[in-house]
Write a protein that holds these residues in place. Structure first.
Motif, PDB file in Angstrom:
ATOM      1  N   HIS A 252      42.508  -1.491  -8.010  1.00 20.61           N
ATOM      2  CA  HIS A 252      41.128  -1.061  -7.774  1.00 20.61           C
ATOM      3  C   HIS A 252      41.000  -0.384  -6.408  1.00 20.61           C
ATOM      4  O   HIS A 252      40.347   0.655  -6.265  1.00 20.61           O
ATOM      5  N   ALA A 253      41.656  -0.935  -5.395  1.00 18.68           N
ATOM      6  CA  ALA A 253      41.627  -0.342  -4.050  1.00 18.68           C
ATOM      7  C   ALA A 253      42.292   1.017  -4.076  1.00 18.68           C
ATOM      8  O   ALA A 253      41.828   1.976  -3.455  1.00 18.68           O
ATOM      9  N   SER A 254      43.395   1.136  -4.826  1.00 17.17           N
ATOM     10  CA  SER A 254      44.099   2.404  -4.940  1.00 17.17           C
ATOM     11  C   SER A 254      43.221   3.433  -5.631  1.00 17.17           C
ATOM     12  O   SER A 254      43.144   4.594  -5.219  1.00 17.17           O
ATOM     13  N   LEU A 255      42.525   3.000  -6.696  1.00 18.58           N
ATOM     14  CA  LEU A 255      41.625   3.920  -7.393  1.00 18.58           C
ATOM     15  C   LEU A 255      40.451   4.312  -6.501  1.00 18.58           C
ATOM     16  O   LEU A 255      40.013   5.463  -6.508  1.00 18.58           O
ATOM     17  N   ALA A 256      39.967   3.352  -5.727  1.00 11.71           N
ATOM     18  CA  ALA A 256      38.869   3.643  -4.808  1.00 11.71           C
ATOM     19  C   ALA A 256      39.321   4.636  -3.749  1.00 11.71           C
ATOM     20  O   ALA A 256      38.580   5.550  -3.371  1.00 11.71           O
ATOM     21  N   GLU A 257      40.561   4.454  -3.285  1.00  8.92           N
ATOM     22  CA  GLU A 257      41.108   5.384  -2.276  1.00  8.92           C
ATOM     23  C   GLU A 257      41.274   6.767  -2.871  1.00  8.92           C
ATOM     24  O   GLU A 257      40.959   7.772  -2.241  1.00  8.92           O
ATOM     25  N   GLU A 258      41.758   6.836  -4.120  1.00  5.85           N
ATOM     26  CA  GLU A 258      41.904   8.124  -4.785  1.00  5.85           C
ATOM     27  C   GLU A 258      40.542   8.787  -4.994  1.00  5.85           C
ATOM     28  O   GLU A 258      40.388   9.996  -4.837  1.00  5.85           O
ATOM     29  N   ALA A 259      39.537   7.987  -5.320  1.00  5.91           N
ATOM     30  CA  ALA A 259      38.190   8.521  -5.488  1.00  5.91           C
ATOM     31  C   ALA A 259      37.686   9.060  -4.154  1.00  5.91           C
ATOM     32  O   ALA A 259      37.049  10.114  -4.094  1.00  5.91           O
ATOM     33  N   LEU A 260      37.998   8.328  -3.080  1.00  8.49           N
ATOM     34  CA  LEU A 260      37.616   8.778  -1.743  1.00  8.49           C
ATOM     35  C   LEU A 260      38.334  10.082  -1.407  1.00  8.49           C
ATOM     36  O   LEU A 260      37.746  11.010  -0.882  1.00  8.49           O
ATOM     37  N   ASP A 261      39.644  10.147  -1.752  1.00 12.04           N
ATOM     38  CA  ASP A 261      40.409  11.371  -1.529  1.00 12.04           C
ATOM     39  C   ASP A 261      39.819  12.535  -2.325  1.00 12.04           C
ATOM     40  O   ASP A 261      39.744  13.657  -1.836  1.00 12.04           O
ATOM     41  N   MET A 262      39.400  12.260  -3.563  1.00  8.19           N
ATOM     42  CA  MET A 262      38.788  13.306  -4.380  1.00  8.19           C
ATOM     43  C   MET A 262      37.478  13.777  -3.754  1.00  8.19           C
ATOM     44  O   MET A 262      37.181  14.968  -3.774  1.00  8.19           O
ATOM     45  N   ALA A 263      36.723  12.851  -3.166  1.00  9.91           N
ATOM     46  CA  ALA A 263      35.471  13.228  -2.511  1.00  9.91           C
ATOM     47  C   ALA A 263      35.766  14.116  -1.307  1.00  9.91           C
ATOM     48  O   ALA A 263      35.089  15.121  -1.074  1.00  9.91           O
ATOM     49  N   VAL A 264      36.825  13.765  -0.551  1.00 10.76           N
ATOM     50  CA  VAL A 264      37.208  14.573   0.614  1.00 10.76           C
ATOM     51  C   VAL A 264      37.682  15.944   0.157  1.00 10.76           C
ATOM     52  O   VAL A 264      37.306  16.976   0.737  1.00 10.76           O
ATOM     53  N   ILE A 265      38.500  15.960  -0.890  1.00 10.66           N
ATOM     54  CA  ILE A 265      38.998  17.241  -1.407  1.00 10.66           C
ATOM     55  C   ILE A 265      37.835  18.095  -1.905  1.00 10.66           C
ATOM     56  O   ILE A 265      37.761  19.295  -1.623  1.00 10.66           O
ATOM     57  N   THR A 266      36.910  17.490  -2.615  1.00 13.16           N
ATOM     58  CA  THR A 266      35.737  18.216  -3.105  1.00 13.16           C
ATOM     59  C   THR A 266      34.927  18.765  -1.941  1.00 13.16           C
ATOM     60  O   THR A 266      34.477  19.917  -1.966  1.00 13.16           O
ATOM     61  N   GLN A 267      34.768  17.941  -0.910  1.00 12.92           N
ATOM     62  CA  GLN A 267      34.025  18.383   0.278  1.00 12.92           C
ATOM     63  C   GLN A 267      34.727  19.568   0.937  1.00 12.92           C
ATOM     64  O   GLN A 267      34.086  20.543   1.327  1.00 12.92           O
TER      65      GLN A 267
END
Length: 127
Positions: free
Chosen positions: A15-30
């Motif tokens: 779950h933490a890994s998925l949350a981190e990936e989601a955070l990375d996706m948010a950064v990439i999107t930004q």
């Protein structure tokens, strides 16, 4: 129990890994949004610059149209002044030519006499 703790720990890590990936996706999107905004801004600047270029060209053409009649008048005035100056200087140059012509002819005769004298001396030295 250990198995349950291991499963919970694995799920938590996943779950933490998925949350981190989601955070990375948010950064990439930004970052993509920032890049899109920057590209749009640069294109707008380029378009506006080209627009300024056409405005500058239009301004220069308008100024040329305004100055053309004035420049034509200035050129006509300059031609008239040149003709007037030529008319005034022509008698003076003709008079000067008439005065200098005898001096030029005299100098030419003297140079010819000097050359003849040198030739005679050269012949005398050769004999």
């Amino acid at each position: 129990m250990k198995f349950l703790i291991a499963v919970v720990l694995t799920i938590t890590l996943a779950h933490a890994s998925l949350a981190e990936e989601a955070l990375d996706m948010a950064v990439i999107t930004q970052k993509f949004d920032e890049m899109k905004s920057k590209v749009t801004e640069e294109l707008n600047k380029l378009i506006n610059t080209q627009d300024l270029g056409s405005q500058a060209q239009t301004f220069l053409e308008e100024q040329k149209k305004q100055f053309e009649p004035m420049m034509t008048k200035v050129l006509e005035d300059l031609k008239a002044a040149a003709t007037n100056a030529q008319e005034q200087f022509e008698p003076m140059t003709s008079n000067f030519q008439a005065q200098i012509q005898p001096m030029v002819q005299q100098a030419q005769l003297q140079i010819e006499a000097f050359v003849k004298q040198m030739m005679d001396r050269t012949k005398a030295l050769a004999n």
